[in-house]
Design an enzyme around this catalytic site. Structure first.
Site, mmCIF file in Angstrom:
data_model
loop_
_atom_site.group_PDB
_atom_site.id
_atom_site.type_symbol
_atom_site.label_atom_id
_atom_site.label_comp_id
_atom_site.label_asym_id
_atom_site.label_seq_id
_atom_site.Cartn_x
_atom_site.Cartn_y
_atom_site.Cartn_z
ATOM 1 N N GLU A 171 0.624 -1.245 0.336
ATOM 2 C CA GLU A 171 0.150 0.118 0.127
ATOM 3 C C GLU A 171 1.323 1.186 -0.107
ATOM 4 O O GLU A 171 0.753 2.706 1.001
ATOM 5 C CB GLU A 171 -1.251 0.182 1.146
ATOM 6 C CG GLU A 171 -2.052 -1.135 1.517
ATOM 7 C CD GLU A 171 -3.201 -1.574 2.187
ATOM 8 O OE1 GLU A 171 -2.825 -0.312 3.405
ATOM 9 O OE2 GLU A 171 -3.366 -2.156 1.596
ATOM 10 N N GLU A 278 -6.588 -11.111 -1.878
ATOM 11 C CA GLU A 278 -7.115 -10.521 -0.820
ATOM 12 C C GLU A 278 -8.846 -10.465 -1.116
ATOM 13 O O GLU A 278 -9.526 -10.050 -1.015
ATOM 14 C CB GLU A 278 -6.825 -9.621 0.271
ATOM 15 C CG GLU A 278 -5.379 -9.411 0.871
ATOM 16 C CD GLU A 278 -4.767 -8.023 1.025
ATOM 17 O OE1 GLU A 278 -5.488 -7.196 1.720
ATOM 18 O OE2 GLU A 278 -3.811 -8.145 1.722
HETATM 19 C C1 GLA Z 1 -5.289 -4.753 4.110
HETATM 20 C C2 GLA Z 1 -3.686 -5.859 4.654
HETATM 21 C C3 GLA Z 1 -4.203 -6.595 4.687
HETATM 22 C C4 GLA Z 1 -4.889 -6.540 5.973
HETATM 23 C C5 GLA Z 1 -6.856 -6.485 5.254
HETATM 24 C C6 GLA Z 1 -7.953 -6.363 5.644
HETATM 25 O O1 GLA Z 1 -5.818 -5.236 2.214
HETATM 26 O O2 GLA Z 1 -3.203 -6.264 3.236
HETATM 27 O O3 GLA Z 1 -3.390 -7.573 5.815
HETATM 28 O O4 GLA Z 1 -5.458 -6.167 7.011
HETATM 29 O O5 GLA Z 1 -6.726 -4.788 4.850
HETATM 30 O O6 GLA Z 1 -7.892 -6.093 6.826
#
Ligand code: GLA
Length: 388
Positions: A171, A278
């Site tokens: 991020e 994710e």
């Molecule tokens: C982000 C992070 C993850 C997790 C998600 C949701 O995407 O990369 O590690 O914390 O948020 O919890």
């Protein structure tokens, strides 16, 4: 890259099992009870295309139903929290490896691959105070860079043998405006040097792992333009980023399939591999939380439209969206290495709590760990692709 393969072995053992079942059907005239349910599996369906993964924590492994769901459906795990920098090194030089050792041991015993998530999270609110200060003064650039290098070296050398993919930087790209990078202690002091250092250090200590830059919403046009610019420049500077990690926190009814199609094409053009890191599809929707300078938050805090069950109509829409997504993933499997969900079943999803508390249904398995319509739709997508 022996640590990583797209499940070729699964394919041969699957076809063997298929032959045994065909023989059984011929001999008995019918399919053994529950045989279909027992055999269905995401990792088997995706074998030869990409790996199928999920994020877990220790409580999932201690719960019998969750553990067997995990082992049947997936071949890669991402530790949900315990490998994050703040968990592993809460104080300078004080490493807490207990939880991640347990997860990695579980993975070894059960022949699962592990994703190391994440070596550096480029946000101040995800960075420990000790990292940002030095004896009561703001930390200096050189000290910060040394701390980054030390952390990555320590973690990567400990787990290189079993981790096959690292989310090296999480991020770093700014959501809006013209600035490429999010404001953080890392960018303020080092520009983009921290990114270069993080990837080079990870490569040095684990030459065979897939090194990932991981972020959210980079399939949306504004952030996508920044992502492609960023990855192109990193490539020109020979910084070892192997793949872009699409977090894939999507919402019901969004235009992500179309946007992802464009994103895959652009990533292919610059020679970048892809992992979906994710994945989930929020059925309540959360964009309103950030709209209108947050003025809807008071109302939203009490908004919980499906407290008891998800309406059938929404489950149907969700399964169509998952099917369309997986059709797209299959079409792009030449560049996709892995598709991972964030959490195992609806009851465990972070979207029950973020950004406000509500009952959500974003995954393929319900709170009882049973497959939802979306699970069937995803498997049918794989079947249809195999029959073509
Ligand atoms: C982000 C992070 C993850 C997790 C998600 C949701 O995407 O990369 O590690 O914390 O948020 O919890």
């Amino acid at each position: 890259m022996q640590k990583r393969n797209a499940g070729g072995q699964e394919q041969s053992s699957m076809s063997l099992r298929l032959q045994v079942y065909c023989l059984l059907i011929v001999l008995t005239g019918s399919l053994p009870a529950n045989a279909q349910d027992d055999e269905r599996s995401l990792r088997k369906a995706a074998a030869g295309r990409f790996l199928m993964g999920v994020s877990v924590n220790q409580s999932d492994l201690e719960d019998d139903a969750s553990r067997s769901l995990l082992l049947r459906q997936f071949n890669v795990i991402t530790p949900e929290n315990c490998m994050k920098p703040q968990s592993l090194q809460p104080k300078e030089g004080e490493f807490h490896f207990g939880q991640s050792d347990l997860l990695v041991d579980f993975a070894k015993t059960n022949e699962l691959q592990v994703v190391g998530h994440c070596l550096l999270w480029a946000k101040d609110d995800r960075t420990s105070q000790w990292m940002m200060i030095n004896e009561d003064r703001p930390v200096e650039r050189d000290v910060l860079l040394k701390r980054i290098e030390d952390h990555i070296e320590k973690v990567v050398t400990r787990y290189a043998e079993h981790v096959s993919m690292w989310d090296v930087v999480n991020e770093a790209i700014n959501d809006s405006g013209e600035k490429l990078y999010r404001d953080s202690v890392y960018t303020r002091l080092t520009g983009d040097e921290f990114i270069e250092l993080a990837f080079r250090t990870a490569r040095k200590h684990d030459p065979s792992a897939l090194l990932i830059y991981n972020d959210y919403d980079c399939h949306r046009p504004h952030k996508r333009e920044k992502l492609i610019r960023f990855l192109t420049e990193m490539k020109q500077r020979n910084i070892p980023i192997d793949a872009y990690g699409i977090q894939g926190h999507l919402s019901l009814g969004d235009d992500s399939v179309d946007q992802l199609r464009i994103t895959f094409d652009q990533l292919r053009k610059i020679g970048m591999k892809v992992v979906i890191t994710e994945l989930d599809i929020d059925v309540v929707g959360r964009d309103a939380w950030w709209a209108d300078q947050g003025s809807q938050r008071e109302r939203l805090r009490h908004y919980n439209p499906y407290p008891d069950a998800c309406p059938d109509e929404l489950l149907q829409k969700q399964s169509e969206q998952y099917a369309a997504l997986f059709r797209l993933f299959v079409e792009n499997s030449d560049i996709i290495e892995r598709v991972s969900f964030w959490n195992l079943h609806d009851g465990r999803s972070w979207l029950n709590d973020f950004p406000w508390r509500r009952t959500n249904y974003p995954l393929l398995f319900d709170r009882g760990r049973n497959p939802k319509p979306a699970y069937d739709a995803v498997l049918k997508t794989f079947e249809a692709a195999s029959n073509n």
